[in-house]
Design an enzyme around this catalytic site. Structure first.
Site, PDB file in Angstrom:
ATOM      1  N   TYR A  34      14.992 -15.309  18.312  1.00 24.62           N
ATOM      2  CA  TYR A  34      13.953 -16.280  17.941  1.00 24.62           C
ATOM      3  C   TYR A  34      13.519 -17.055  19.177  1.00 24.62           C
ATOM      4  CZ  TYR A  34      11.669 -20.432  16.107  1.00 24.62           C
ATOM      5  OH  TYR A  34      10.751 -21.415  15.872  1.00 24.62           O
TER       6      TYR A  34
ATOM      7  N   GLU B 267       5.275 -19.298  17.797  1.00 29.77           N
ATOM      8  CA  GLU B 267       6.587 -18.770  17.439  1.00 29.77           C
ATOM      9  C   GLU B 267       6.584 -17.244  17.541  1.00 29.77           C
ATOM     10  OE1 GLU B 267       8.950 -20.812  13.970  1.00 29.77           O
ATOM     11  OE2 GLU B 267       8.051 -18.993  13.192  1.00 29.77           O
TER      12      GLU B 267
END
Lengths: 367, 287
Positions: A100, A186
């Protein structure tokens, strides 16, 4: 403003952040044709909400026929109320590891914060709840930008063996964040594959206040939110029966809270902003009353910049066409003129937010 | 007395020739604010409400002794005006402008911290000390001199509460709007500290809303205060992920719900009002 995955990835690609080869299609034949060129593919619903995977909006296909039937199924879906109009056909890349990487704004520290976790592919909220020790957070000084050591620290926390590649991606993603006035950017998952590190998903939220200097065009959805925004107002749909028109965000939230306290449920939030004129008030009434669930409407104005007589003028222009009972509260600038104008129309008047909220809930129940 | 401003505060209006700037300048003069001039690049030499207009803050300071400024400049130019005020040593900068990009405010914040200037806002209604001075856009007629300090993230909700306090014979020492943006110059704690030290302030009404953790960050300080604080927090119904009018009023990643804030306040023993009229009652009980 949220961007679609494909739009976010187009931007990543401009900054040389690796993404899989892909094509955007809106029908099953297009999906078949793309898959024929690409081989094994992933078909991904393009919607502005999370949870696509769980809803069945993402599928792998190993043949063009398979791609076609999956695309057909996904294009007929609606995910959390968002109809799927386009799917992204993407070359399948086998992840060895899913990570992530995200950048957002830390409101408390008033600066960007980069978040990295070697565990990816699931929501960051979930990682934060279950294994917060896995998240490395680095705050960036807005006037200096990201330092090499900060990128290195983040990269090492993700995958030490691939640190060099990751440092490069982290620095590029920070540029994406700054150049595009992002509130959030993101990559989840950021995958390690046999061919290197690659962004398998992309999410971007752009600051609405910065759209004047950014080149993003919003797609027309015909929603009430959009109609309000075009007229300089702010509207959020809710699921109750009391329509609300208020000047000022804080007062609007207080009004809705009061409606709830008196046993009603608001059908919407609407802030007509400071200085609303008659035309805007009229438009606000049109927007709010077009929701079929609305049984009564409250107009709550505390005029500073907003003049009560202007508000009254707007109400009078459209009042005869609206078959829904109204409660109006006008205080502040030119309140006496405003109230006098409405007096002859037999509109329910109130002198405070609480009185108006109580009144409109009563009207809603009896209507 | 009140906080931050008094009769001697000398105010410059940045953006004085605009529609709102000129209108509000008139209102502030009516209130009794000492407006010494204004700034609009390219309009130097003209007058608005008999106050001289200058091309820059620097030129304005050669002719006037302004120590505060209020900004009515459109969002794309507003941070430039903030930097100009900081660089020229203005002590109190009140930014009314709504809609400034958050990245611009992130660059203002660390710069501000290297100076001694205080920034109120942006996206705020300003500050009013009844019978002394008003910098901003709060309606003139709602205020009444007294001993309650008011601090709020909102505009019109502040007017409603101040008006209700005044009508119930509860006067205010100073009313302050800190603004509805996610990145702003002055926090609840900054203002609460000033109210705590102000002998004219006997109690404080604090109005919060959803989004961020600015309310929670003030709890530790409120617990140490000698003066009663009555809080009111709006947005109980607000759905997550939606911006409720103010850019800062958004529940994101599960953080910033009204219920969370209310519970944190109640747990700390701080009074939480259920409605504007409840604020009046709680203030009366606390004094």
């Amino acid at each position: 403003m949220k961007l679609y995955e494909y739009a976010a990835k187009e931007i990543f690609s401009k900054y040389d952040i690796p993404i899989p080869g892909s094509s955007l299609v809106s029908d099953a034949d297009g999906a078949e044709e793309s898959a024929r060129k690409m081989g094994e593919v992933v078909i991904k619903a393009q919607v502005l909400t999370g949870g696509r995977g769980k809803a069945g909006g993402i599928a792998r296909a190993s043949s063009p026929e398979d791609a076609k039937s999956n695309a057909k199924r996904i294009l007929g879906m609606s995910i959390k109320g968002f109809p799927v109009k386009k799917v992204l056909i993407e070359e399948y890349r086998e992840p060895i590891k899913e990570m992530y990487l995200g950048i957002t704004i830390d409101r408390k520290k008033k600066c960007p914060v980069i978040m990295a976790s070697p565990q990816g592919g699931i929501d960051i909220e979930e990682i934060a709840k279950n294994s917060p020790e896995n998240i490395t957070m680095v705050h960036i000084h807005p006037l200096t930008g990201i330092h090499e050591y900060q990128a290195r620290m983040l990269a090492n926390s993700l995958d030490r063996d691939k640190a060099r590649e990751l440092i490069d991606i982290i620095k590029k993603l920070y540029r994406v964040f700054i150049d595009n006035d992002c509130q959030l950017v993101e990559i989840n998952p950021l995958a390690r594959t046999k061919d290197g590190i690659i962004a398998l998903d992309g999410k971007m939220v752009i600051d609405d206040n910065a759209l004047f200097r950014q080149d993003f065009s919003e797609e027309e959805t015909g929603s009430l939110e959009e109609a309000a925004r075009k007229n300089g107002m702010s509207y959020v749909g809710l699921d109750g029966e009391i329509g609300c028109i208020v000047n000022g965000a804080g007062l609007a939230m207080a009004t809705l809270d009061m409606i709830k306290q008196y046993g009603g449920t608001p059908a919407n939030f609407m802030d007509v902003r400071a200085g609303a004129n008659a035309q805007q008030v009229k438009t606000a009434l049109e927007i709010v009353s077009s929701n079929k669930n609305v049984k009564a409407i409250i107009i709550n104005i505390f005029g500073g910049l907003t003049k009560c007589d202007e508000v009254a003028k707007g109400i009078i222009e459209i009042f005869p066409e609206i078959k829904i009972p109204l409660v109006v509260r006008l205080s502040g600038t030119n309140e006496l003129e405003g109230r006098a104008m409405l007096g002859k129309y037999g509109i329910h008047m109130a002198s405070s937010t609480e009185e108006a909220a109580k009144g409109v809930v009563g009207l809603g129940h009896s209507n | 007395m009140g906080i931050l401003i008094d009769k001697n505060t000398r105010v410059l209006v940045q953006g004085i020739t605009g529609r709102e700037g000129s209108l509000q300048t008139g209102q502030m003069i009516d209130f009794g604010t000492n407006i010494v001039g204004g700034v609009t690049p390219g309009k130097g030499g003209s007058f608005v409400h008999e106050r001289p207009v200058f091309d820059s803050v620097n030129e304005a300071l050669k002719e006037t002794d302004a120590n505060a400024s209020v900004i009515f400049v459109p969002p794309q130019f507003a941070t430039d005006s903030i930097f100009e005020a900081i660089d020229n040593g203005i002590e109190l900068i009140v930014c009314i402008t709504e809609g400034i990009p958050i990245h611009d405010m992130m660059r203002v914040w660390p710069y501000l911290k290297t100076s001694s200037a205080r920034l109120l806002g942006p996206n705020c209604p300003g500050i009013t000390t009844p019978s002394a001075s008003k910098i901003g856009i709060m309606p003139n007629q709602i205020h009444k001199p007294g001993n309650i300090g008011v601090v709020s993230r909102s505009g019109t909700l502040t007017y409603e509460i101040v008006d209700m306090l005044s009508k119930n014979d509860i006067g205010q020492s100073t009313s302050v709007g800190i603004g509805g943006d996610p990145v702003n110059g002055t926090s609840f704690v900054d203002i609460l500290e000033l109210f705590e030290d102000d002998p004219e302030t006997h109690g404080v009404v604090m109005v919060g809303e959803i989004g961020g953790t600015a309310e929670e960050e003030s709890i530790e300080f409120i617990k140490q205060m000698s003066k009663p604080v009555i809080s009111y927090i709006v947005g109980v119904f607000a759905p997550p992920g939606k911006t409720m009018g103010h850019a800062g009023a958004i529940i994101s990643m599960g953080v910033g719900t009204a219920l969370e804030k209310i519970q944190a306040f109640e747990k700390a023993g701080i009074s939480v009002a259920k409605s504007p009229s409840d604020i009046v009652q709680l203030v009366k009980n606390s004094l």
